[in-house]
Structure formats: C-alpha cells, structure tokens
Design a protein around this motif. Structure first.
Motif, PDB file in Angstrom:
ATOM      1  N   UNK A  28     -42.556 -37.789  20.840  1.00  0.00           N
ATOM      2  CA  UNK A  28     -42.507 -39.080  21.528  1.00  0.00           C
ATOM      3  C   UNK A  28     -43.867 -39.779  21.431  1.00  0.00           C
ATOM      4  N   UNK A  29     -44.938 -39.045  21.731  1.00  0.00           N
ATOM      5  CA  UNK A  29     -46.282 -39.625  21.698  1.00  0.00           C
ATOM      6  C   UNK A  29     -46.654 -40.124  20.300  1.00  0.00           C
ATOM      7  N   UNK A  30     -46.210 -39.411  19.268  1.00  0.00           N
ATOM      8  CA  UNK A  30     -46.533 -39.774  17.884  1.00  0.00           C
ATOM      9  C   UNK A  30     -45.503 -40.721  17.265  1.00  0.00           C
ATOM     10  N   UNK A  31     -44.465 -41.052  18.036  1.00  0.00           N
ATOM     11  CA  UNK A  31     -43.391 -41.945  17.580  1.00  0.00           C
ATOM     12  C   UNK A  31     -42.696 -41.391  16.323  1.00  0.00           C
ATOM     13  N   UNK A  32     -42.334 -40.106  16.401  1.00  0.00           N
ATOM     14  CA  UNK A  32     -41.628 -39.435  15.304  1.00  0.00           C
ATOM     15  C   UNK A  32     -40.174 -39.202  15.698  1.00  0.00           C
ATOM     16  N   UNK A  33     -39.342 -38.984  14.708  1.00  0.00           N
ATOM     17  CA  UNK A  33     -37.915 -38.751  14.927  1.00  0.00           C
ATOM     18  C   UNK A  33     -37.529 -37.372  14.393  1.00  0.00           C
ATOM     19  N   UNK A  34     -36.418 -36.844  14.916  1.00  0.00           N
ATOM     20  CA  UNK A  34     -35.920 -35.554  14.459  1.00  0.00           C
ATOM     21  C   UNK A  34     -35.246 -34.806  15.588  1.00  0.00           C
ATOM     22  N   UNK A  35     -35.364 -33.480  15.553  1.00  0.00           N
ATOM     23  CA  UNK A  35     -34.729 -32.648  16.574  1.00  0.00           C
ATOM     24  C   UNK A  35     -35.401 -31.279  16.619  1.00  0.00           C
ATOM     25  N   UNK A  57     -50.017 -34.063  12.036  1.00  0.00           N
ATOM     26  CA  UNK A  57     -50.542 -33.892  13.396  1.00  0.00           C
ATOM     27  C   UNK A  57     -49.518 -33.169  14.278  1.00  0.00           C
ATOM     28  N   UNK A  58     -48.244 -33.557  14.162  1.00  0.00           N
ATOM     29  CA  UNK A  58     -47.164 -32.907  14.909  1.00  0.00           C
ATOM     30  C   UNK A  58     -47.092 -31.416  14.572  1.00  0.00           C
ATOM     31  N   UNK A  59     -47.152 -31.085  13.285  1.00  0.00           N
ATOM     32  CA  UNK A  59     -47.072 -29.685  12.867  1.00  0.00           C
ATOM     33  C   UNK A  59     -48.270 -28.886  13.369  1.00  0.00           C
ATOM     34  N   UNK A  60     -49.430 -29.533  13.491  1.00  0.00           N
ATOM     35  CA  UNK A  60     -50.594 -28.860  14.086  1.00  0.00           C
ATOM     36  C   UNK A  60     -50.309 -28.492  15.538  1.00  0.00           C
ATOM     37  N   UNK A  61     -49.616 -29.382  16.279  1.00  0.00           N
ATOM     38  CA  UNK A  61     -49.209 -29.059  17.654  1.00  0.00           C
ATOM     39  C   UNK A  61     -48.242 -27.876  17.660  1.00  0.00           C
ATOM     40  N   UNK A  62     -47.333 -27.824  16.684  1.00  0.00           N
ATOM     41  CA  UNK A  62     -46.378 -26.713  16.597  1.00  0.00           C
ATOM     42  C   UNK A  62     -47.107 -25.387  16.381  1.00  0.00           C
TER      43      UNK A  62
END
Length: 93
Positions: A28-35, A57-62
């Motif tokens: 949500x913060x990065x304005x990305x889509x998926x599931x 950046x999202x994958x770094x959070x993962x």
C-alpha cells in the motif's frame, strides 16, 4: 512506464507473526499491486507488480519481514505483468 511482476515465496518462521499484513502495508505504501497468502507448508507466497525500483524495495521488506518473523529464504521469479489492480490477501492454499 515499465512494470515488472515478481512471484515470491518466503520461508522460515513467517506465519502467525503478521507477515501478510506487514506485506499488505508495504505494498500500500509503495502503491504496488498483487496478492499474498499463507501456504499450508508454512511458507508465504505472493505476487507483486509495479515499477522495478519499487518492487525491489518491496522485496527488501519481504527479506526482513516484521519484527517477530525469522525469514530464512526469499525466492523470486520474474514473470510478465498481468495487470493486477489492487493488493489483497488471498485464501490459504
């Protein structure tokens, strides 16, 4: 704008620690889509689509996960974007 799609699987102590909600918030913060969803084998699986730098950046959070998680491995496969329009938590499989 070019978009990428990353199908990811996270293993370790990643269920029962708020991992999916942590991921939902980051998307949500990065304005990305998926599931994202839990798997019965104890892993967390998901798909994320967006600009390459935001997906990275999202994958770094993962890789880090929420405070109570213990991420052992993050597997990522890049695929052709499918046009995801939101980010959601899906049913466990």
């Amino acid at each position: 704008m070019s978009l990428v799609r990353a199908h990811f699987r996270v293993t370790g102590f990643v269920q029962g620690v708020g991992f999916r909600y942590f991921i939902l918030r980051q998307a949500f913060d990065l304005q990305l889509n998926g599931w994202v969803r839990n798997r019965y084998n104890g892993s967390v699986e998901g798909v994320v689509e967006g600009p390459p730098e935001k997906v990275k950046e999202f994958l770094d959070f993962c890789r880090r996960g929420p405070a109570m998680a213990d991420v052992q491995e993050l597997e990522v496969q890049y695929e052709k974007p499918q046009g995801e329009t939101s980010f959601r938590i899906r049913e466990t499989i």
